[in-house]
Design a protein around this motif. Structure first.
Motif, PDB file in Angstrom:
ATOM      1  N   THR A 280     -68.751  22.298 -21.418  1.00 54.99           N
ATOM      2  CA  THR A 280     -69.543  21.283 -20.721  1.00 54.99           C
ATOM      3  C   THR A 280     -69.298  19.897 -21.297  1.00 54.99           C
ATOM      4  O   THR A 280     -69.861  18.912 -20.844  1.00 54.99           O
ATOM      5  CB  THR A 280     -71.053  21.591 -20.827  1.00 54.99           C
ATOM      6  N   GLU A 281     -68.423  19.832 -22.305  1.00 54.31           N
ATOM      7  CA  GLU A 281     -68.162  18.559 -22.945  1.00 54.31           C
ATOM      8  C   GLU A 281     -67.470  17.619 -21.966  1.00 54.31           C
ATOM      9  O   GLU A 281     -66.622  18.048 -21.188  1.00 54.31           O
ATOM     10  CB  GLU A 281     -67.251  18.744 -24.176  1.00 54.31           C
ATOM     11  N   LYS A 282     -67.850  16.341 -22.015  1.00 50.42           N
ATOM     12  CA  LYS A 282     -67.140  15.374 -21.188  1.00 50.42           C
ATOM     13  C   LYS A 282     -67.335  13.960 -21.733  1.00 50.42           C
ATOM     14  O   LYS A 282     -68.194  13.717 -22.577  1.00 50.42           O
ATOM     15  CB  LYS A 282     -67.610  15.450 -19.731  1.00 50.42           C
TER      16      LYS A 282
ATOM     17  N   LEU B  52     -56.049   7.588 -30.929  1.00 46.75           N
ATOM     18  CA  LEU B  52     -55.994   8.252 -29.628  1.00 46.75           C
ATOM     19  C   LEU B  52     -57.203   7.909 -28.770  1.00 46.75           C
ATOM     20  O   LEU B  52     -58.298   7.666 -29.287  1.00 46.75           O
ATOM     21  CB  LEU B  52     -55.971   9.776 -29.781  1.00 46.75           C
ATOM     22  N   LEU B  53     -56.985   7.889 -27.469  1.00 48.22           N
ATOM     23  CA  LEU B  53     -58.081   7.845 -26.510  1.00 48.22           C
ATOM     24  C   LEU B  53     -58.042   9.174 -25.769  1.00 48.22           C
ATOM     25  O   LEU B  53     -57.014   9.551 -25.210  1.00 48.22           O
ATOM     26  CB  LEU B  53     -57.884   6.683 -25.538  1.00 48.22           C
ATOM     27  N   VAL B  54     -59.165   9.915 -25.809  1.00 48.30           N
ATOM     28  CA  VAL B  54     -59.213  11.248 -25.204  1.00 48.30           C
ATOM     29  C   VAL B  54     -60.254  11.247 -24.101  1.00 48.30           C
ATOM     30  O   VAL B  54     -61.406  10.879 -24.331  1.00 48.30           O
ATOM     31  CB  VAL B  54     -59.557  12.315 -26.266  1.00 48.30           C
ATOM     32  N   LYS B  55     -59.824  11.634 -22.892  1.00 46.78           N
ATOM     33  CA  LYS B  55     -60.779  11.721 -21.771  1.00 46.78           C
ATOM     34  C   LYS B  55     -60.976  13.181 -21.426  1.00 46.78           C
ATOM     35  O   LYS B  55     -60.023  13.870 -21.053  1.00 46.78           O
ATOM     36  CB  LYS B  55     -60.224  10.992 -20.548  1.00 46.78           C
ATOM     37  N   ILE B  56     -62.237  13.628 -21.559  1.00 48.59           N
ATOM     38  CA  ILE B  56     -62.524  15.036 -21.287  1.00 48.59           C
ATOM     39  C   ILE B  56     -63.358  15.136 -20.017  1.00 48.59           C
ATOM     40  O   ILE B  56     -64.361  14.436 -19.867  1.00 48.59           O
ATOM     41  CB  ILE B  56     -63.293  15.672 -22.460  1.00 48.59           C
ATOM     42  N   LYS B  57     -62.886  15.992 -19.124  1.00 50.22           N
ATOM     43  CA  LYS B  57     -63.664  16.234 -17.909  1.00 50.22           C
ATOM     44  C   LYS B  57     -64.174  17.659 -17.947  1.00 50.22           C
ATOM     45  O   LYS B  57     -63.480  18.556 -18.428  1.00 50.22           O
ATOM     46  CB  LYS B  57     -62.788  16.044 -16.675  1.00 50.22           C
ATOM     47  N   SER B  58     -65.391  17.874 -17.404  1.00 54.41           N
ATOM     48  CA  SER B  58     -65.935  19.228 -17.423  1.00 54.41           C
ATOM     49  C   SER B  58     -66.000  19.768 -15.997  1.00 54.41           C
ATOM     50  O   SER B  58     -65.564  19.121 -15.046  1.00 54.41           O
ATOM     51  CB  SER B  58     -67.327  19.214 -18.054  1.00 54.41           C
ATOM     52  N   GLY B  59     -66.549  20.944 -15.897  1.00 50.26           N
ATOM     53  CA  GLY B  59     -66.752  21.535 -14.576  1.00 50.26           C
ATOM     54  C   GLY B  59     -65.464  21.970 -13.930  1.00 50.26           C
ATOM     55  O   GLY B  59     -64.532  22.386 -14.618  1.00 50.26           O
ATOM     56  N   ARG B  60     -65.378  21.848 -12.577  1.00 51.39           N
ATOM     57  CA  ARG B  60     -64.223  22.374 -11.883  1.00 51.39           C
ATOM     58  C   ARG B  60     -62.967  21.557 -12.151  1.00 51.39           C
ATOM     59  O   ARG B  60     -61.861  22.073 -12.093  1.00 51.39           O
ATOM     60  CB  ARG B  60     -64.497  22.439 -10.374  1.00 51.39           C
ATOM     61  N   ARG B  61     -63.140  20.290 -12.469  1.00 55.97           N
ATOM     62  CA  ARG B  61     -61.972  19.447 -12.754  1.00 55.97           C
ATOM     63  C   ARG B  61     -61.748  19.346 -14.252  1.00 55.97           C
ATOM     64  O   ARG B  61     -61.296  18.330 -14.768  1.00 55.97           O
ATOM     65  CB  ARG B  61     -62.168  18.058 -12.133  1.00 55.97           C
ATOM     66  N   ARG B  62     -62.093  20.434 -14.950  1.00 54.52           N
ATOM     67  CA  ARG B  62     -61.996  20.478 -16.397  1.00 54.52           C
ATOM     68  C   ARG B  62     -60.579  20.119 -16.867  1.00 54.52           C
ATOM     69  O   ARG B  62     -59.597  20.732 -16.441  1.00 54.52           O
ATOM     70  CB  ARG B  62     -62.318  21.903 -16.852  1.00 54.52           C
TER      71      ARG B  62
END
Ligand code: ADP
Ligand code: MG
Length: 896
Positions: A502-504, A520-530
């Motif tokens: 669930t992290e984002k 670094l720049l880290v982009k985390i998406k959760s859910g269906r577009r994980r």
């Protein structure tokens, strides 16, 4: 008229190039496993793998069977740096009843000759090593054994074919109570190459043009199907005399060649040899003259009895007639002796016949030799090659024009080779001694090398001990009473859970502690577009900053962050930041970490005992340009575990095998006495690199490990890491190479300037050198780049050294990991444990064998654990972001 008559014997360069091509194909056939049995050119392995290197020494005996006389030799080789040797020889006749009699008599006769020689030289009292030059095709399975395939030339002894000639000679010598030790069976070509090789390191071909003809050369082991192993080279005795026995040269053979063959001891055999060897050229000339006379083209058509007699014209006659400087007088004399009453024109014609016959011999030899040279050049992947051909044989040595012609034609046929022809002065006797001497040197060398490398070969029992000791140290580190003095620090990380998906959000991460510093720049998406997207920039940290003051180091880090924010266009955003800091830190919470001590290549002052997050915050404040929300300080092992845990919930261990070596794992809180609470789990950063700092594995540390340790930034510290990680393996190899060189076992005993340089031998070179696909030639090229001028033998040894060092590293690392997975299994109280280890580190990822040996060792030492290894994709970047995300989530939950 003669020219027209012998048109077929005059070979143009086009024909010779064609012959060269045919012989190249024959060589390939002889070397191949499936094609060898039917090949005419047998390409016999000689089990001679090394050329002399000048350090040979001692007293040797040699006997030489196969030429026009038997010879016994005594050879003294001096290790005086001047490559000098002394040769004393005695010649014995070869009576027809011996060389065409039975086997027992032959070997008795050889033993007799040798004993006579030893008597004469007063050598009977000491046991001397003997090299046996036996110049017939023999199938060898080792250096001191050879089964005769067939007699050639003027030999035909009953009951010897298909038997081992070395054991026959040994038996005869025993019967005569001769005090010698037959160490090597040597073909005369090999002897010639070795003799010349003693004077000229470039010599890698041996050619005989005497009674018969033959050649040998150094072939790559990987092309020799009939002998196990792919490393290095071995001398191949081509037995090229049999070239054409399957009809491959029939278009070039004349009626005279056919007639000569029919009248020989071995009809249908050695057809190439019969066009070349001195045993046959005189006879060819006789057959030609006979036919020309019969046709009325010579001597007024009058045939003498002598001309009708087989063997009446010998090689010495041909040579004499071709002495142009002496005009026609020799020719006239010889023909007159044959009762032929030659006119002036007859003499001119006969001289011309001789020239055509002997020139054809040189031409054909040049073509096959050109094939060998081309093969050597191609083996070495060179466009141009400089090489030396050792050469011997009566025809080559005594015929007035032969050598010059041969050289000229060879150079014309292979313009891409700079060939030096070196006449083997003392022939095959010295060569046999040389082979024996090299064999003795190699045996002694092998012993020394084995002894040097033995401490690196760890038996399973020792690895089990290492595992048990590691296990004990893990416990010390967790217990309150022993913690303070524990070497394996078992540092709590305050990371208590793995990601749940669930992290984002957007996060910054820093990665400090390895070869590179990265932002670094880290982009985390959760859910269906994980998904996880990473942008990063690598910055160098100059040595003077790594080893300068703490303030300078952190100012530099903040400078790099500023550059990155600028570069990404996000300077205003106050993003949460995870700081991957891969050094031992004592943490009191997830965003506090006190540096216990620097490791690897770092040694900045005023940092040890300080909180690294505070130091970073202060540096940001000093710069006063932007602000950051530092949420977590993370060890790279933990980042690696978390990254893999994001994909596989079974991942509860993180392993780094890169510049350094370290492991973390999820431990039950109830076992962690240094942190309050008994519920749940927490990740423990073991800092196992310090394993052994109390001396508990000193029994397996070698003197090379100690040298590496003493020359490091942190002597006495991180002893296990120094045996297992990328920063040190190359250095261990370098220490061993120096020692082997000092012992005179490598690089001709010469320690080059570059070998003295610390760090010159990087661990990436181990990976390259140990790659199975790499030929030794490429190994030599790598060593060359390092300024190490190696021979083929050297490169085999270097490869072996790299192999034992990296293998030990993988095994030790595996033993440590076995202790961890066993502990996890016991924690869970299960019979069988299924677990995943997240792994990062270039040593693990790029070394050709490290990961396999590591896995095998874990399997062997922890058979009840089923361990899956999962490569982490950028553990220290992505992992830091994930930990930051989890921490942020938990923090927010707490605040609410
Ligand atoms: P970190 O420094 O974070 O551990 P890496 O995991 O990339 O970074 O490890 C770098 C180390 O790996 C280098 O210091 C070097 O010792 C080693 N190394 C580099 N290239 C190779 C290679 N081809 N094979 C084995 N080890 C290598
Ligand atoms: Mg790293």
């Amino acid at each position: 008229q003669v020219d027209r008559y012998l048109y077929h014997m005059r070979l143009s360069d086009d024909v010779l190039l064609d012959v060269m091509g045919r012989f190249q194909a024959e060589m390939v056939k002889g070397l191949g496993r499936d094609t060898n049995p039917t090949a005419t050119v047998k390409m016999l392995p000689s089990f001679v793998r090394s050329l002399p290197d000048g350090s040979e020494k001692g007293d040797f005996l040699a006997v030489d069977v196969g030429g026009s006389q038997f010879r016994a030799h005594q050879v003294k080789v001096f290790d005086d740096g001047k490559q000098s040797s002394q040769l004393e020889s005695k010649f014995y006749p070869t009576p027809k009843e011996v060389i065409q009699g039975n086997g027992a008599e032959l070997f008795d006769y050889i033993a007799d000759c040798l004993l006579d020689f030893m008597e004469a030289k007063n050598l009977k009292h000491k046991k001397l090593p003997l090299g046996f030059t036996f110049s017939f095709p023999c199938k060898q399975t080792k250096l001191e054994e050879g089964v005769l395939l067939a007699w050639t030339k003027h030999f035909k002894v009953r009951g010897v074919q298909d038997t081992d000639v070395v054991s026959s000679l040994r038996k005869a010598l025993q019967k005569h109570k001769a005090n010698v030790d037959v160490l090597a069976l040597v073909n005369d070509t090999v002897g010639t190459m070795m003799t010349c090789g003693y004077d000229d390191q470039h010599c890698e071909v041996g050619v005989i043009i005497g009674t018969g003809t033959n050649a040998c050369y150094m072939e790559e082991m990987r092309h020799i199907d009939l002998v196990e192993g792919d490393e290095g080279r071995m001398c191949i005795n081509t037995e090229w005399g049999a070239f054409g026995d399957d009809g491959a040269l029939d278009d070039l053979r004349t009626e005279f060649d056919r007639e000569l063959d029919l009248g020989s001891l071995n009809p249908g055999k050695q057809l190439f040899e019969k066009m070349i060897g001195s045993l046959y050229l005189g006879e060819l000339v006789r057959l030609i003259l006979l036919k020309m006379t019969k046709e009325g083209l010579l001597f007024n058509g009058k045939v003498s009895t002598a001309l009708l007699t087989k063997g009446k014209i010998e090689m010495k006659h041909v040579s004499a007639m071709e002495k142009y400087k002496e005009g026609l007088s020799n020719t006239k004399e010889i023909l007159t002796e044959l009762n032929l009453f030659p006119s002036e024109e007859d003499c001119v014609a006969v001289q011309h016949v001789c020239t055509i016959v002997s020139f054809r011999s040189a031409n054909l030899c040049a073509a096959t030799l050109a094939a060998i040279l081309t093969r050597l050049r191609e083996n070495k992947k060179l466009l141009r090659m400089r090489t030396t051909v050792g050469i011997d044989g009566g025809l080559y040595k005594t015929h007035p024009q032969y050598a010059k012609r041969l050289h000229k034609v060879v150079r014309r046929l292979v313009p891409t080779c700079d060939v030096r022809f070196l006449l083997s002065g003392s022939g095959s006797g010295k060569g046999a001694a040389m082979v024996t001497a090299v064999a003795r040197r190699l045996a002694a060398q092998r012993q020394h090398i084995d002894a040097t490398l033995a401490p690196f070969l760890l038996p399973l029992g020792t690895l089990r001990e290492v595992k048990d000791k590691m296990r004990a140290e893990l416990e010390y580190g967790l217990k309150r009473e022993t913690q303070a003095n524990a070497t394996v620090k078992m540092l709590p990380t305050y990371v208590c859970g793995t990601p749940d998906g669930t992290e984002k959000g957007k996060f910054l991460a820093l990665d400090l502690g390895g070869t590179n510093f990265r932002v670094l720049l880290v982009k985390i998406k959760s859910g269906r577009r994980r998904s996880v997207q990473i942008y990063n920039k690598i910055f160098a940290i100059p040595l003077e900053i790594m080893q300068g003051t703490g303030e300078e180091l952190f100012d530099h880090i903040v400078q790099c962050i500023a550059d990155f924010l600028e570069y990404m266009g996000i300077k205003g955003a106050r993003l949460p930041l995870g700081f991957t800091f891969s050094f031992p830190c004592r943490q009191a919470s997830i965003d506090k970490g006190t540096l216990v001590g620097w490791t690897k290549g770092f040694k900045a002052t005023d940092c040890e005992g300080e909180d690294v997050v505070d130091m970073l915050r202060e540096a940001i404040r000093r710069r006063n340009e932007f602000d950051l929300d530092i949420v977590a300080v993370v060890n790279d092992t933990v980042g690696t575990m978390m990254t893999c845990g994001y994909e596989d919930p079974n991942c509860e261990i993180g392993l780094i095998a890169g510049t350094g070596s370290n492991v973390c794992y999820m431990e039950d809180m109830k076992n962690i006495e240094t942190v309050e609470g008994n519920e749940g789990k927490m990740c423990i950063n073991t800092e196992w690199g310090a394993f052994g700092d109390n001396g508990c594995i000193d029994n397996i540390r070698t003197k090379y490990d100690k040298e590496v340790d003493e020359g490091s930034l942190n002597p006495g510290k991180q002893r296990y890491e120094k045996m297992t990680s990328g920063m040190y393996l190359g250095e261990i190899v370098r220490q061993i190479l120096i020692d082997l060189t000092k012992q005179g076992l490598l690089f001709r005993g010469h320690i080059s300037e570059s070998l003295r340089k610390r760090g010159i031998f990087e661990t990436k070179f181990l990976s390259q050198i140990e790659s199975d696909r790499l030929a030794l030639l490429q190994v030599r090229r790598i060593l060359q780049q390092l300024g190490l001028d190696s021979t083929c033998d050297d490169s085999i040894i270097v490869k072996e050294v790299c192999g034992v060092v990296s293998r030990r590293a993988a095994q030790l690392c595996g033993a440590g990991l076995a202790a961890i997975v066993e502990k996890k299994r016991e924690n869970r109280g299960v019979e069988h444990l299924q677990i995943t280890v997240g792994v990062d580190g270039t040593l693990y990822k790029l070394h050709p064998h490290f990961s396999r040996v590591l896995r095998e060792t874990v399997k062997e030492l922890a058979p009840q654990c089923d361990v899956t290894f999962m490569l982490s994709e950028d553990g220290s970047g992505k992992g830091a972001a994930l930990i930051t995300a989890v921490a942020k989530r938990l923090h927010n939950v707490g605040q609410k």
